[in-house]
Design a protein around this motif. Structure first.
Motif, PDB file in Angstrom:
ATOM      1  N   GLY A  90       2.950   1.178  -7.242  1.00  0.00           N
ATOM      2  CA  GLY A  90       1.496   1.115  -7.050  1.00  0.00           C
ATOM      3  C   GLY A  90       0.848   2.480  -7.158  1.00  0.00           C
ATOM      4  O   GLY A  90      -0.191   2.638  -7.812  1.00  0.00           O
ATOM      5  N   GLU A 116      -5.418  -0.781 -12.944  1.00  0.00           N
ATOM      6  CA  GLU A 116      -5.708  -1.672 -11.829  1.00  0.00           C
ATOM      7  C   GLU A 116      -4.476  -2.527 -11.561  1.00  0.00           C
ATOM      8  O   GLU A 116      -3.751  -2.883 -12.492  1.00  0.00           O
ATOM      9  CB  GLU A 116      -6.865  -2.606 -12.161  1.00  0.00           C
ATOM     10  N   CYS A 173      -2.109  -8.808  -8.203  1.00  0.00           N
ATOM     11  CA  CYS A 173      -0.923  -9.385  -7.588  1.00  0.00           C
ATOM     12  C   CYS A 173      -1.308 -10.660  -6.848  1.00  0.00           C
ATOM     13  O   CYS A 173      -2.465 -11.076  -6.888  1.00  0.00           O
ATOM     14  CB  CYS A 173      -0.268  -8.380  -6.639  1.00  0.00           C
ATOM     15  N   GLY A 175      -1.463 -10.974  -3.675  1.00  0.00           N
ATOM     16  CA  GLY A 175      -2.279 -10.650  -2.520  1.00  0.00           C
ATOM     17  C   GLY A 175      -1.677 -10.845  -1.145  1.00  0.00           C
ATOM     18  O   GLY A 175      -2.375 -10.691  -0.151  1.00  0.00           O
ATOM     19  N   GLU A 219       2.111  -6.553  -1.008  1.00  0.00           N
ATOM     20  CA  GLU A 219       1.519  -5.624  -0.045  1.00  0.00           C
ATOM     21  C   GLU A 219       1.873  -4.180  -0.393  1.00  0.00           C
ATOM     22  O   GLU A 219       1.015  -3.294  -0.372  1.00  0.00           O
ATOM     23  CB  GLU A 219       2.018  -5.949   1.361  1.00  0.00           C
ATOM     24  N   CYS A 252       0.032  -2.789  -3.459  1.00  0.00           N
ATOM     25  CA  CYS A 252      -1.376  -2.553  -3.129  1.00  0.00           C
ATOM     26  C   CYS A 252      -1.525  -1.320  -2.235  1.00  0.00           C
ATOM     27  O   CYS A 252      -2.443  -0.519  -2.431  1.00  0.00           O
ATOM     28  CB  CYS A 252      -1.973  -3.775  -2.438  1.00  0.00           C
ATOM     29  N   GLN A 253      -0.636  -1.169  -1.272  1.00  0.00           N
ATOM     30  CA  GLN A 253      -0.694   0.000  -0.397  1.00  0.00           C
ATOM     31  C   GLN A 253      -0.530   1.278  -1.219  1.00  0.00           C
ATOM     32  O   GLN A 253      -1.282   2.238  -1.040  1.00  0.00           O
ATOM     33  CB  GLN A 253       0.389  -0.089   0.672  1.00  0.00           C
ATOM     34  N   GLN A 270      -3.675   1.807  -3.502  1.00  0.00           N
ATOM     35  CA  GLN A 270      -4.840   2.208  -2.733  1.00  0.00           C
ATOM     36  C   GLN A 270      -4.707   3.643  -2.236  1.00  0.00           C
ATOM     37  O   GLN A 270      -5.682   4.399  -2.240  1.00  0.00           O
ATOM     38  CB  GLN A 270      -5.043   1.241  -1.566  1.00  0.00           C
ATOM     39  N   THR A 325      -7.185  -2.639  -6.332  1.00  0.00           N
ATOM     40  CA  THR A 325      -6.219  -3.729  -6.158  1.00  0.00           C
ATOM     41  C   THR A 325      -6.941  -5.067  -6.101  1.00  0.00           C
ATOM     42  O   THR A 325      -7.981  -5.203  -5.460  1.00  0.00           O
ATOM     43  CB  THR A 325      -5.402  -3.528  -4.867  1.00  0.00           C
ATOM     44  N   GLY A 356      -6.129  -9.204  -5.450  1.00  0.00           N
ATOM     45  CA  GLY A 356      -5.183 -10.207  -4.974  1.00  0.00           C
ATOM     46  C   GLY A 356      -5.654 -11.603  -5.313  1.00  0.00           C
ATOM     47  O   GLY A 356      -6.755 -11.993  -4.933  1.00  0.00           O
ATOM     48  N   VAL A 377      -5.573  -5.112  -0.212  1.00  0.00           N
ATOM     49  CA  VAL A 377      -6.244  -5.775  -1.335  1.00  0.00           C
ATOM     50  C   VAL A 377      -7.728  -5.435  -1.253  1.00  0.00           C
ATOM     51  O   VAL A 377      -8.382  -5.699  -0.244  1.00  0.00           O
ATOM     52  CB  VAL A 377      -6.042  -7.300  -1.297  1.00  0.00           C
ATOM     53  N   GLU A 378      -8.246  -4.847  -2.299  1.00  0.00           N
ATOM     54  CA  GLU A 378      -9.667  -4.497  -2.334  1.00  0.00           C
ATOM     55  C   GLU A 378     -10.513  -5.703  -2.739  1.00  0.00           C
ATOM     56  O   GLU A 378     -11.546  -5.976  -2.148  1.00  0.00           O
ATOM     57  CB  GLU A 378      -9.905  -3.345  -3.304  1.00  0.00           C
TER      58      GLU A 378
END
Length: 149
Positions: free
Chosen positions: A23, A32, A35, A37, A43, A46-47, A50, A56, A58, A72-73
């Motif tokens: 990520g 970008e 996933c 989510g 996770e 995304c972590q 970010q 991110t 989801g 998840v944004e």
């Protein structure tokens, strides 16, 4: 580019770290992350994304956006359970798999049917089907999908 990252919802510490690094590196390359989510690989990727300033997305199996992991944004609730696997893959220009169980295997099938470039890190090996480039590191996975899109 949008990259769909697929993988297990329950992973080892090593697999979590691999997905987190993936990520971070995807975000550093300006990609970008799409996933499922939820937990595990989803996770972790995304972590990592970010933490490196990446976006991110989801695609959730539930009908509640709040069910997304905290990294998840953009949460997209579908209410279609595992049928969302096709939507996850469809929304990426390429796919990277980390580990994974039966859900990941279904997503790999969708990716190959859709002609998406696929890189895999410690994921399913389907010997009778060409199309998954098995690699050892997140950097090698990113190099492959970037060269293939």
């Amino acid at each position: 580019m949008r990259v769909s990252v697929i993988g297990g919802s329950t992973v080892s510490d090593e697999e979590y770290a691999t997905a987190q690094t993936l990520g971070e590196q995807l975000a550093e390359h300006g990609h970008e992350v799409v996933c499922g989510g939820r937990t595990g690989v989803m996770e972790a990727v995304c972590q990592g994304a970010q933490s490196a300033g990446g976006h991110t997305i989801g695609i959730l199996p539930d009908s509640e956006p709040a069910a997304a992991n905290p990294f998840v944004e953009t949460a997209i609730a579908t209410g279609i359970n595992d049928a969302r696997n096709a939507v996850v893959v469809l929304n990426g220009d390429a796919v990277i798999a980390v580990d994974g169980g039966p859900g990941t295997l279904s997503e790999l099938g969708h990716a190959l049917s859709l002609g998406k470039p696929v890189a895999g890190i410690d994921t399913h090996r389907v010997d009778s089907v060409a199309g998954i480039k098995h690699v050892d590191t997140p950097a090698a996975a990113i190099d492959y999908v970037e060269a293939s899109v």
